[in-house]
Design a protein around this motif. Structure first.
Motif, PDB file in Angstrom:
ATOM      1  N   UNK A  25       6.697   4.099   5.499  1.00 38.72           N
ATOM      2  CA  UNK A  25       6.461   5.735   5.252  1.00 38.72           C
ATOM      3  C   UNK A  25       7.477   6.381   5.123  1.00 38.72           C
ATOM      4  N   UNK A  26       8.699   6.078   5.847  1.00 37.51           N
ATOM      5  CA  UNK A  26      10.023   6.672   5.466  1.00 37.51           C
ATOM      6  C   UNK A  26      10.261   6.531   4.035  1.00 37.51           C
ATOM      7  N   UNK A  27      10.264   5.114   3.666  1.00 35.98           N
ATOM      8  CA  UNK A  27      10.695   4.580   2.254  1.00 35.98           C
ATOM      9  C   UNK A  27       9.900   5.484   1.177  1.00 35.98           C
ATOM     10  N   UNK A  28       8.413   5.799   1.549  1.00 36.22           N
ATOM     11  CA  UNK A  28       7.569   6.158   0.657  1.00 36.22           C
ATOM     12  C   UNK A  28       7.893   7.820   0.367  1.00 36.22           C
ATOM     13  N   UNK A  29       8.552   8.537   1.392  1.00 35.97           N
ATOM     14  CA  UNK A  29       8.748   9.890   1.475  1.00 35.97           C
ATOM     15  C   UNK A  29       9.976  10.118   0.766  1.00 35.97           C
ATOM     16  N   UNK A  30      10.844   9.248   0.206  1.00 33.29           N
ATOM     17  CA  UNK A  30      11.880   9.191  -0.586  1.00 33.29           C
ATOM     18  C   UNK A  30      11.763   8.748  -1.978  1.00 33.29           C
ATOM     19  N   UNK A  31      10.646   8.593  -2.088  1.00 30.58           N
ATOM     20  CA  UNK A  31      10.118   7.753  -3.711  1.00 30.58           C
ATOM     21  C   UNK A  31      10.874   8.433  -4.795  1.00 30.58           C
ATOM     22  N   UNK A  32      10.748   9.634  -4.632  1.00 27.34           N
ATOM     23  CA  UNK A  32      11.055  10.544  -6.021  1.00 27.34           C
ATOM     24  C   UNK A  32      12.568  10.244  -6.266  1.00 27.34           C
ATOM     25  N   UNK A  33      13.424   9.810  -5.010  1.00 27.13           N
ATOM     26  CA  UNK A  33      14.817   9.537  -5.528  1.00 27.13           C
ATOM     27  C   UNK A  33      15.211   8.190  -5.893  1.00 27.13           C
ATOM     28  N   UNK A  34      14.383   7.347  -5.639  1.00 28.21           N
ATOM     29  CA  UNK A  34      14.582   5.921  -6.149  1.00 28.21           C
ATOM     30  C   UNK A  34      13.746   5.441  -7.210  1.00 28.21           C
ATOM     31  N   UNK A  35      12.348   5.853  -7.445  1.00 32.93           N
ATOM     32  CA  UNK A  35      11.502   5.185  -8.198  1.00 32.93           C
ATOM     33  C   UNK A  35      11.551   5.820  -9.582  1.00 32.93           C
ATOM     34  N   UNK A  36      12.353   7.004 -10.080  1.00 33.75           N
ATOM     35  CA  UNK A  36      12.576   7.325 -11.253  1.00 33.75           C
ATOM     36  C   UNK A  36      11.365   8.251 -11.718  1.00 33.75           C
ATOM     37  N   UNK A  37      10.321   8.482 -10.905  1.00 29.06           N
ATOM     38  CA  UNK A  37       9.033   9.122 -11.244  1.00 29.06           C
ATOM     39  C   UNK A  37       9.067  10.451 -10.560  1.00 29.06           C
TER      40      UNK A  37
ATOM     41  N   UNK B 122       0.690  -1.400  -0.107  1.00 26.96           N
ATOM     42  CA  UNK B 122      -0.025   0.095   0.084  1.00 26.96           C
ATOM     43  C   UNK B 122       0.864   1.238   0.127  1.00 26.96           C
ATOM     44  N   UNK B 123       2.112   1.223   0.879  1.00 27.12           N
ATOM     45  CA  UNK B 123       2.882   2.381   0.655  1.00 27.12           C
ATOM     46  C   UNK B 123       3.439   2.549  -0.442  1.00 27.12           C
ATOM     47  N   UNK B 124       3.768   1.555  -1.389  1.00 26.56           N
ATOM     48  CA  UNK B 124       4.057   1.884  -2.712  1.00 26.56           C
ATOM     49  C   UNK B 124       2.995   2.319  -3.641  1.00 26.56           C
ATOM     50  N   UNK B 125       2.009   1.820  -3.474  1.00 20.93           N
ATOM     51  CA  UNK B 125       0.921   2.187  -4.250  1.00 20.93           C
ATOM     52  C   UNK B 125       0.699   3.871  -3.873  1.00 20.93           C
ATOM     53  N   UNK B 126       0.787   4.206  -2.695  1.00 14.12           N
ATOM     54  CA  UNK B 126       0.870   5.588  -2.257  1.00 14.12           C
ATOM     55  C   UNK B 126       1.845   6.756  -3.019  1.00 14.12           C
ATOM     56  N   UNK B 127       3.107   5.706  -2.838  1.00 13.98           N
ATOM     57  CA  UNK B 127       4.056   6.750  -3.280  1.00 13.98           C
ATOM     58  C   UNK B 127       4.616   6.896  -4.686  1.00 13.98           C
ATOM     59  N   UNK B 128       4.138   5.798  -5.563  1.00 16.58           N
ATOM     60  CA  UNK B 128       4.533   5.584  -6.933  1.00 16.58           C
ATOM     61  C   UNK B 128       3.563   6.019  -7.976  1.00 16.58           C
ATOM     62  N   UNK B 129       3.551   6.616  -8.737  1.00 14.16           N
ATOM     63  CA  UNK B 129       2.296   7.063  -9.739  1.00 14.16           C
ATOM     64  C   UNK B 129       2.069   6.097 -10.783  1.00 14.16           C
ATOM     65  N   UNK B 130       3.021   5.399 -11.181  1.00 18.61           N
ATOM     66  CA  UNK B 130       2.695   4.349 -12.316  1.00 18.61           C
ATOM     67  C   UNK B 130       3.603   3.059 -11.644  1.00 18.61           C
ATOM     68  N   UNK B 131       2.685   2.029 -11.643  1.00 15.80           N
ATOM     69  CA  UNK B 131       3.473   0.735 -11.020  1.00 15.80           C
ATOM     70  C   UNK B 131       2.738  -0.503 -11.544  1.00 15.80           C
ATOM     71  N   UNK B 132       3.227  -1.472 -11.040  1.00 12.29           N
ATOM     72  CA  UNK B 132       2.751  -2.574 -11.554  1.00 12.29           C
ATOM     73  C   UNK B 132       3.148  -3.791 -10.472  1.00 12.29           C
TER      74      UNK B 132
END
Length: 464
Positions: free
Chosen positions: A452-464, A346-356
């Motif tokens: 939650x801490x992981x999700x807060x840094x999603x811009x740095x690792x997700x590429x989105x 769920x945290x990935x779903x919240x943090x990343x705009x496009x996922x599978x």
């Protein structure tokens, strides 16, 4: 603070009897209710000073809520609140107020003011004046816990931060009177829950329509006498959540007498904790998380549509493939892993705009090239692989403890180990670890905080 909490629990201790469970309205309805319980349990936990407010922000943001902390002081009490509101176009505005329970010496003093005050009036002044009356009270006068009464007096003086376009500095009752279609959820843990129920009764007396209010409390002691319960029970929508074995909800009936609970009661069970720990807010948060995911799974199996968030399509050629979440927990925590995996997803779903999300089949051996192939077929440019593991961490002997901690010489350190790979070439793009100890949480709560801490840094690792 630990000594103060243990003092309260030892004084309040009573073995709770098991009552009948709630009548089920159907899997989807049960899931929606569990969703609200999760939301309010998170808000109640986060209302305590020193609690992890980032958890509340992440969970409540998922459901469209904006939140602010608030502390209101007067000469009688300090009210510590978490205020939130949600506005959806075309729908009435919703408010949520979570009231913190006992968390300092002043709060303990209020909790021990268990003599009863006359409850009547339509304004703050009338409420205060009537509470001080000793004589000429009407027959079967509604009486309430004096300490909780003082706490609510302070809470009602709070200026509510309004939605955009509303008048700033308005009180909650003023906003609800001006907007009879708006709704407020009142919640809290322990004394905070008692204050929430009392605040709801007070709002009704100030002219708020009962259907504008919903009260959901956790581990709350009774707030008033039988006359109070008889008067407000028909009007108030109250749900009381109690962990089986928690001594506090029945405490006032035991030590002071003349107090009576009302409303619907829900009992949760949890193993492996002592009677004093079963009152702590992190235990209620743990139960709310498990209840939510259990009810969601049942509802998903029964519903014609998927109640969990669906996969998100490619946006501007970027999409994250969540390939695998591996269980490397010690044996004693293996039963917690299914919940941890859902929390993290769920945290990935919240943090990343496009996922599978991949198959997540723990029985299938890890095959990196095969996962890359599946990620490529799903139109993803990055792939994430996660290990969740845990280990025992020593608790220093000089640690003083506190309301949100549990006693013990060691606790579980929960670690999320994440690796992100480029799908086209298989190269490692980013590697990070996030960890949280269960000193302030259960193991699942610690995982949630780390996620939650992981999700807060999603811009740095997700590429989105």
């Amino acid at each position: 603070m630990k000594k103060l909490m243990l003092l309260l629990i030892c004084v309040f201790m009573k073995i709770a009897a098991f009552g009948p469970g709630p009548v089920s309205a159907g899997p989807v309805e049960d899931y929606r209710e569990a969703q609200l319980q999760y939301l309010t349990a998170v808000a109640s936990f986060a209302s305590y000073p020193g609690a992890d407010g980032d958890i509340a922000a992440a969970i409540m943001r998922r459901d469209g809520w904006l939140i602010i902390p608030c502390v209101e002081n007067d000469e009688t009490a300090q009210a510590v609140l978490l205020l939130a509101w949600k506005t959806v176009e075309g729908l009435p505005t919703e408010y949520l107020m979570a009231i913190a329970g006992t968390h300092n010496t002043e709060g303990v003093k209020l909790a021990f003011k268990a003599d009863k005050a006359y409850f009547a009036g339509r304004t703050l002044k009338e409420f205060a004046d009537n509470a001080n009356k000793k004589r000429d009270l009407p027959p079967k006068a509604p009486m309430v816990h004096r300490g909780f009464h003082q706490y609510v007096q302070t809470a009602l003086a709070t200026d509510v931060q309004p939605p955009e376009g509303a008048v700033a500095g308005r009180k909650l009752n003023e906003l609800l009177l001006d907007h009879p279609d708006w709704k407020v959820y009142l919640t809290g843990h322990s004394a905070g829950g008692s204050a929430a129920a009392l605040l709801a009764a007070r709002l009704i007396d100030m002219g708020i329509k009962p259907n504008q209010l919903k009260v959901l409390t956790f581990a709350a002691p009774a707030v008033g006498n039988a006359a109070f319960a008889e008067k407000y029970s028909p009007a108030l929508d109250v749900t009381r959540v109690v962990v089986a074995g928690d001594p506090i909800p029945d405490a006032l009936q035991r030590i002071a007498g003349g107090f009576q609970q009302f409303g619907r009661e829900i009992r949760w069970k949890i193993d492996g904790y002592t009677f004093d720990e079963k009152h702590y807010p992190y235990i209620y948060l743990d139960c709310a998380i498990k209840n939510y995911y259990d009810k969601r799974l049942i509802a998903m199996k029964s519903a014609t549509t998927n109640l969990a968030p669906g996969e998100q399509p490619v946006q501007e050629g970027k999409r994250l493939y969540i390939a695998a979440i591996h269980n490397n927990l010690p044996q004693n925590l293996n039963g917690e892993f299914p919940y941890m995996r859902e929390v993290l997803l769920d945290q990935y779903r919240d943090a990343v705009s496009a996922y599978f999300i991949g198959e997540m089949n723990a029985k299938v051996p890890f095959a990196f090239d095969e996962l890359r192939s599946k990620a490529d077929a799903a139109g993803c440019d990055r792939m994430v692989v996660v290990n969740i593991w845990g280990k025992k961490q020593d608790d220093p002997a000089n640690y003083s403890g506190g309301l949100l901690t549990k006693a013990g010489n060691a606790y579980d350190l929960i670690v999320i180990e994440q690796a992100v790979f480029s799908v086209p070439d298989g190269e490692l793009v980013d590697g990070r670890t996030y960890e949280k100890g269960s000193k302030y949480f259960t193991a699942i709560g610690a995982l949630l905080s780390a996620a939650v801490a992981l999700g807060a840094e999603s811009a740095a690792w997700s590429g989105q």
